[in-house]
Each structure stands twice: as C-alpha cells, then as structure tokens.
Design an enzyme around this catalytic site. Structure first.
Site, PDB file in Angstrom:
ATOM      1  N   GLY A 153       0.698  -1.256   0.046  1.00 66.10           N
ATOM      2  CA  GLY A 153      -0.246  -0.093  -0.156  1.00 66.10           C
ATOM      3  C   GLY A 153       0.670   1.316   0.244  1.00 66.10           C
ATOM      4  N   ASP A 212       3.926  -8.666  12.000  1.00 63.45           N
ATOM      5  CA  ASP A 212       4.932  -8.015  11.172  1.00 63.45           C
ATOM      6  C   ASP A 212       5.545  -6.655  12.200  1.00 63.45           C
ATOM      7  OD1 ASP A 212       6.238  -7.536   9.177  1.00 63.45           O
ATOM      8  OD2 ASP A 212       5.001  -6.263   8.246  1.00 63.45           O
TER       9      ASP A 212
END
Length: 341
Positions: free
Chosen positions: A28, A153
C-alpha cells in the site's frame, strides 16, 4: 467506525498526487491529507494519513489481478482489525475508512524507529529514551494480545513517532484475530530478519511469534544495529548478539548513550538477557508480554537506585511535569472520539 466519503478523500490527496505521498510499502501507499469537518458552529481541521492499496495509485507499477486482490484483502483486514480495537496510546489510531478502499489514520510526523536508528543524521536518542520506546511498544503488543490480536509484522519500520516522540505500533495488514474460537491460521508471513524461524507452518502461529519479532526490535534498540546487515558477519542481529549476551560482553552490543557502562550496566544486562529469551529457539521458554513489560519497568527503575535521594526525587518531579505538558487532547469526529497524545 466512521465512514468517509470516497471522493472527498481522493480529493484531499489531490487524486493520488505524488506530492501527497509520504510512504510506500509492499501492499500500500500512504498519503498526507488535511480533512475538514463541521463541529457545531465551527469547521475543524486535522492532518491525517490515508492508506490505499498501491493498485489504486496511478503512479504504481501495473500488477496482476491476483496481486491487486491480495493488496485489497490486506487493507480490508487492517481496517477490520484496527476498527475492533479500543484506543491505546501506543497503537496508531484508526479514524475511519471509505468503502474499505481507503483507510484514515492519525498522521505521524516523525517517521519510524528504523529511520531514527539507521538513517537519520541527528544524534541518537538517549539511552533511557530508547528503553522508554521499547516499553511503549511492549505495552502496545501486550494490549493487542489481551484483545486476541497477533500482529505478525513487528519491526522497526512499523514503529512510528508522533509530534511528542511517543512511539506507536502501525501496519496491521498481516494481523490475525486469534481471540475466542476463531483461531485463524493463515500461511506464515512477516519480514525476513524479524520473522520467527519456528513459524514455518500455519499451526505454529502463536502469541510467541510476536515475542520473537519484538526481541529482534529490542536488540535493534539496544545495539543500534539493523536486524539484517549483509555488510557484517554474521548478518543476523540475533546470531551476532546472543553469543555475546551469553558471554556477558554487553559493552560490545550497546550502541551509543552509555548503555553498557556506569549506572546503566545492570539495566542493559537485564534487558539483553530478556531479549535473548524472546528470540530463543525454544518457543515455550519465551516470555509473555506481561512479563516483558514488567521487566522493562523494573529495568528503568534500576539506575535510580544508584542515584542520591535528592536526584531521584528531582528526576521524578521533572518527569511528572513533562507528562503534564502532554495532557491528552480530545478531538471529536462525527461518531467517534479519538485522543491524541
């Protein structure tokens, strides 16, 4: 959750103008925007960040339909996860979305921990400030785990700073809702260097997966060395640091700020031993985040024991005054209240 008008958000970023682009990721793009809304008799403004799948941006390279679908799914997942969470001062605040194609979050003007440690030419933060950052992120992950969320993450690039240099955990594209009876187990994913080597199969996913990644970040904060640095041998921060920790050679690990000597030596040794436990190959022996946060709090108190009583009191007074200067300011959006620190 607040729903924004899609066209208004696109207009706010000048139809995906490169001049508004402030960040790129594998899934993104992030744009800076100024939003307005009517609040009783006045129009209020707020600078925000708007995240989009990279496939929406005209400047992005062309990608396959499967890649576009994957990007969209990750953003939708991020919206679902973030909108399910209550406010926490060290988790990036979710403000709303538009058709689940654009996500609006608070704007973080001071970039990432990665930039601060490895790119910026400014002096490194003080030793105590770095450990305060470690505590803030530990408290954020502890909060996520209490709500059944595994981040998957955790890395220095996903730790951002607000205008007061308070750290906030961001990027929930890979996050998994592990609460209740859901126990979703997607294929292993994460970032090389931070990814738990024991997480090789979907069924290996657990809260301890995040503990490993956090341990890498903690080593990064203490040493100011990258998680993976191919110019060094060994390239992995874990392979380099753990043997030194076992041998008690902490002065060779601590980067800047005097962490390996003087009144901070005891603190450093405790932190590094905990980091070594976090990245242990024995998953069950890794600490939970309740234990991690408690240990860091105890570590931060350690240097005060070595100071004269009057200095300890003075330090506490100064810290209290600083906290009072950062009193929470409440901003009310239609349908949502968000506190900014």
């Amino acid at each position: 959750m607040k729903e924004f008008d899609y066209d208004k958000l696109v207009t706010a970023i000048d139809r995906f103008s490169p001049s508004k682009l402030i960040g790129k990721g594998s899934h993104g793009y992030v744009y800076k925007a100024l939003l307005h809304h009517q609040d009783v008799d006045e129009t209020r403004q707020r600078v925000v960040a708007i995240k989009t799948p990279s496939s929406l941006s005209p400047s992005s390279p062309s990608s396959s339909s499967s890649s576009k679908s994957e990007q969209t799914k990750k953003l939708e997942n991020e919206i679902d996860v973030m909108s399910s969470l209550p406010y926490h001062p060290h988790v990036l605040s979710f403000l709303g979305h538009a058709e689940k194609k654009l996500m609006v979050v608070e704007y973080m003007p001071n970039e990432s921990l990665y930039q601060l440690l490895h790119v910026s030419t400014d002096p490194l933060p003080t030793w105590l400030k770095r450990i305060e950052i470690a505590l803030q992120i530990a408290s954020a992950v502890h909060f996520l785990h209490e709500h059944g969320i595994i981040h998957r993450d955790i890395k220095s690039e996903n730790i951002l700073f607000d205008s007061n240099w308070e750290a906030k955990l961001a990027d929930f594209g890979l996050a998994v809702d592990f609460g209740g009876d859901k126990k979703i187990r997607p294929a292993p994913a994460g970032t090389i260097g931070y990814l738990d080597p024991c997480y090789t199969l979907p069924e290996n996913l657990s809260m301890k997966t995040d503990v490993y990644s956090y341990g890498v970040v903690l080593l990064e904060i203490v040493s100011c060395r990258k998680a993976i640095d191919v110019s060094r041998s060994p390239a992995s921060i874990v392979d380099w640091a753990v043997p030194l920790i076992k041998e008690g050679r902490i002065g060779e690990i601590c980067g800047g700020g005097g962490g390996g000597s003087g009144v901070f030596r005891g603190m450093s040794l405790r932190l590094l031993r905990m980091a070594a436990r976090c990245v242990s190959s024995d998953v069950e022996s890794r600490p939970c985040f309740g234990e991690i946060t408690a240990e860091i709090v105890a570590c931060l108190a350690e240097p005060l024991k070595s100071l004269p009583l009057w200095m300890s009191v003075l330090r506490r007074v100064v810290k209290l005054k600083r906290r009072k200067k950062r009193l929470r300011e409440t901003l009310t959006w239609p349908g949502q209240t968000c506190r900014v620190w």
